[in-house]
Write a protein that holds these residues in place. Structure first.
Motif, PDB file in Angstrom:
ATOM      1  N   LEU A   1       2.637  -7.261   8.405  1.00  0.00           N
ATOM      2  CA  LEU A   1       1.896  -7.615   7.224  1.00  0.00           C
ATOM      3  C   LEU A   1       2.562  -8.894   6.415  1.00  0.00           C
ATOM      4  O   LEU A   1       1.894  -9.633   5.774  1.00  0.00           O
ATOM      5  CB  LEU A   1       1.772  -6.272   6.489  1.00  0.00           C
ATOM      6  N   ILE A   2       3.908  -8.657   6.458  1.00  0.00           N
ATOM      7  CA  ILE A   2       4.353  -9.610   5.703  1.00  0.00           C
ATOM      8  C   ILE A   2       4.120 -11.048   6.164  1.00  0.00           C
ATOM      9  O   ILE A   2       4.104 -11.917   5.442  1.00  0.00           O
ATOM     10  CB  ILE A   2       5.878  -9.530   5.599  1.00  0.00           C
ATOM     11  N   TYR A   3       4.356 -11.163   7.475  1.00  0.00           N
ATOM     12  CA  TYR A   3       3.862 -12.462   8.203  1.00  0.00           C
ATOM     13  C   TYR A   3       2.409 -12.980   7.686  1.00  0.00           C
ATOM     14  O   TYR A   3       2.227 -14.127   7.685  1.00  0.00           O
ATOM     15  CB  TYR A   3       4.045 -12.271   9.513  1.00  0.00           C
ATOM     16  N   GLU A   4       1.623 -12.063   7.681  1.00  0.00           N
ATOM     17  CA  GLU A   4       0.467 -12.363   7.059  1.00  0.00           C
ATOM     18  C   GLU A   4       0.117 -12.507   5.592  1.00  0.00           C
ATOM     19  O   GLU A   4      -0.949 -12.908   5.176  1.00  0.00           O
ATOM     20  CB  GLU A   4      -0.871 -11.374   7.730  1.00  0.00           C
ATOM     21  N   GLY A   5       1.156 -12.573   5.023  1.00  0.00           N
ATOM     22  CA  GLY A   5       1.226 -12.724   3.753  1.00  0.00           C
ATOM     23  C   GLY A   5       0.809 -11.597   2.593  1.00  0.00           C
ATOM     24  O   GLY A   5       0.771 -12.013   1.413  1.00  0.00           O
ATOM     25  N   PHE A   6       0.838 -10.646   3.128  1.00  0.00           N
ATOM     26  CA  PHE A   6       0.760  -9.195   2.314  1.00  0.00           C
ATOM     27  C   PHE A   6       2.078  -8.880   1.674  1.00  0.00           C
ATOM     28  O   PHE A   6       3.137  -9.008   2.222  1.00  0.00           O
ATOM     29  CB  PHE A   6       0.313  -8.142   3.099  1.00  0.00           C
ATOM     30  N   GLU A   7       2.056  -8.340   0.496  1.00  0.00           N
ATOM     31  CA  GLU A   7       3.131  -7.606  -0.126  1.00  0.00           C
ATOM     32  C   GLU A   7       3.157  -6.273   0.404  1.00  0.00           C
ATOM     33  O   GLU A   7       2.095  -5.342   0.789  1.00  0.00           O
ATOM     34  CB  GLU A   7       3.067  -7.673  -1.712  1.00  0.00           C
ATOM     35  N   VAL A   8       4.258  -5.632   0.794  1.00  0.00           N
ATOM     36  CA  VAL A   8       4.522  -4.288   1.550  1.00  0.00           C
ATOM     37  C   VAL A   8       5.520  -3.743   0.691  1.00  0.00           C
ATOM     38  O   VAL A   8       6.540  -3.826   0.487  1.00  0.00           O
ATOM     39  CB  VAL A   8       4.874  -4.575   3.013  1.00  0.00           C
ATOM     40  N   VAL A   9       4.878  -2.306   0.436  1.00  0.00           N
ATOM     41  CA  VAL A   9       5.850  -1.127  -0.006  1.00  0.00           C
ATOM     42  C   VAL A   9       5.800   0.106   1.284  1.00  0.00           C
ATOM     43  O   VAL A   9       4.863   0.278   1.774  1.00  0.00           O
ATOM     44  CB  VAL A   9       5.290  -0.691  -1.180  1.00  0.00           C
ATOM     45  N   THR A  10       6.803   0.534   1.452  1.00  0.00           N
ATOM     46  CA  THR A  10       7.101   1.302   2.551  1.00  0.00           C
ATOM     47  C   THR A  10       7.686   2.977   2.086  1.00  0.00           C
ATOM     48  O   THR A  10       8.250   3.007   0.958  1.00  0.00           O
ATOM     49  CB  THR A  10       7.861   1.009   3.562  1.00  0.00           C
ATOM     50  N   ALA A  11       7.351   3.912   2.757  1.00  0.00           N
ATOM     51  CA  ALA A  11       7.651   5.233   2.587  1.00  0.00           C
ATOM     52  C   ALA A  11       7.811   6.145   3.839  1.00  0.00           C
ATOM     53  O   ALA A  11       7.037   5.422   4.841  1.00  0.00           O
ATOM     54  CB  ALA A  11       6.620   6.091   1.597  1.00  0.00           C
TER      55      ALA A  11
END
Length: 225
Positions: A21-31
């Motif tokens: 997702l980061i590679y595609e430009g999204f901001e990512v939050v995880t849990a």
């Protein structure tokens, strides 16, 4: 760019999805647990949730139930190894917008995310829709027939919204599955038929005439008999 909350207790998969997702430009939050994901929703404003079904403490299905009970209509993609039709129906009926079975190709995950984000933006821009005595407001999510209001699950609402956007137009089964579920169930799966049944029950609960018609061998159409 959109922010995605990814909740999964599989650390290896979580890292892979996050990296993709980061590679595609999204901001990512995880849990890694349902409780942690709920906490993230209190401090973050994600545009979409990727949610694993089997998580410790609070599983994905229960978290999904809590999110929808709170009135949050954020798009949610269930990510799980459970691939039975009954599991899909249960997940979608609880409020999931799409359902992707593990293992999966990253390209398919990205395609589904883009489709969900695109549909949520379209819904926000739509004005109220009226056909005969049916009414749907995409912003307030109010639905009624005549003076009788009725409530829809998120997936029922999306299916009803599609029909209301195309009155008197026959929609083929494959198109409905693609636009509402984001993929074709195929085979003998009857999820679409089940949800058409749910809509008919709710729109005809007051004894009203049927407006959601079956076009045998083709699909469905919203029109008077």
């Amino acid at each position: 760019m959109a922010t995605i909350l990814v909740a999964d207790d599989d650390q290896k998969l979580l890292k892979m999805v996050r990296r993709t997702l980061i590679y595609e430009g999204f901001e990512v939050v995880t849990a890694t647990t349902g409780h942690e994901a709920i906490d993230r929703l209190q401090t973050e404003t994600p545009d979409l949730i990727i949610l694993d079904w089997m998580m410790p403490q609070l599983d994905g299905l229960e978290m999904l139930k809590q999110v929808r009970a709170a009135g949050d209509d954020i798009p949610i993609l269930m990510l799980t190894a459970r691939d039975a039709v009954e599991d899909r129906v249960q997940g979608l009926d609880r409020g999931a917008d799409d359902y992707l079975v593990k293992p999966f190709a990253p390209s398919e995950l990205l395609a589904r995310l883009r489709a969900l984000l695109r549909r949520s933006k379209i819904t926000d821009l739509d004005g109220p829709l009226v056909y005969d005595d049916l009414f749907l407001d995409p912003v307030s999510r109010e639905t009624r027939r005549g003076g009788r209001m009725f409530e829809l699950t998120p997936k029922e609402f999306e299916l009803f919204h599609l029909l209301m956007r195309h009155p008197r137009q026959v929609l083929v089964r494959d198109r409905i599955l693609e636009e509402v579920w984001g993929y074709d169930f195929g085979g003998e799966d009857n999820v679409l038929e089940v949800y058409i049944g749910y809509l008919r029950k709710k729109t005809e609960a007051g004894g009203e005439a049927r407006l959601i018609q079956t076009v045998r061998g083709v699909g469905y159409v919203l029109r008077k008999a």
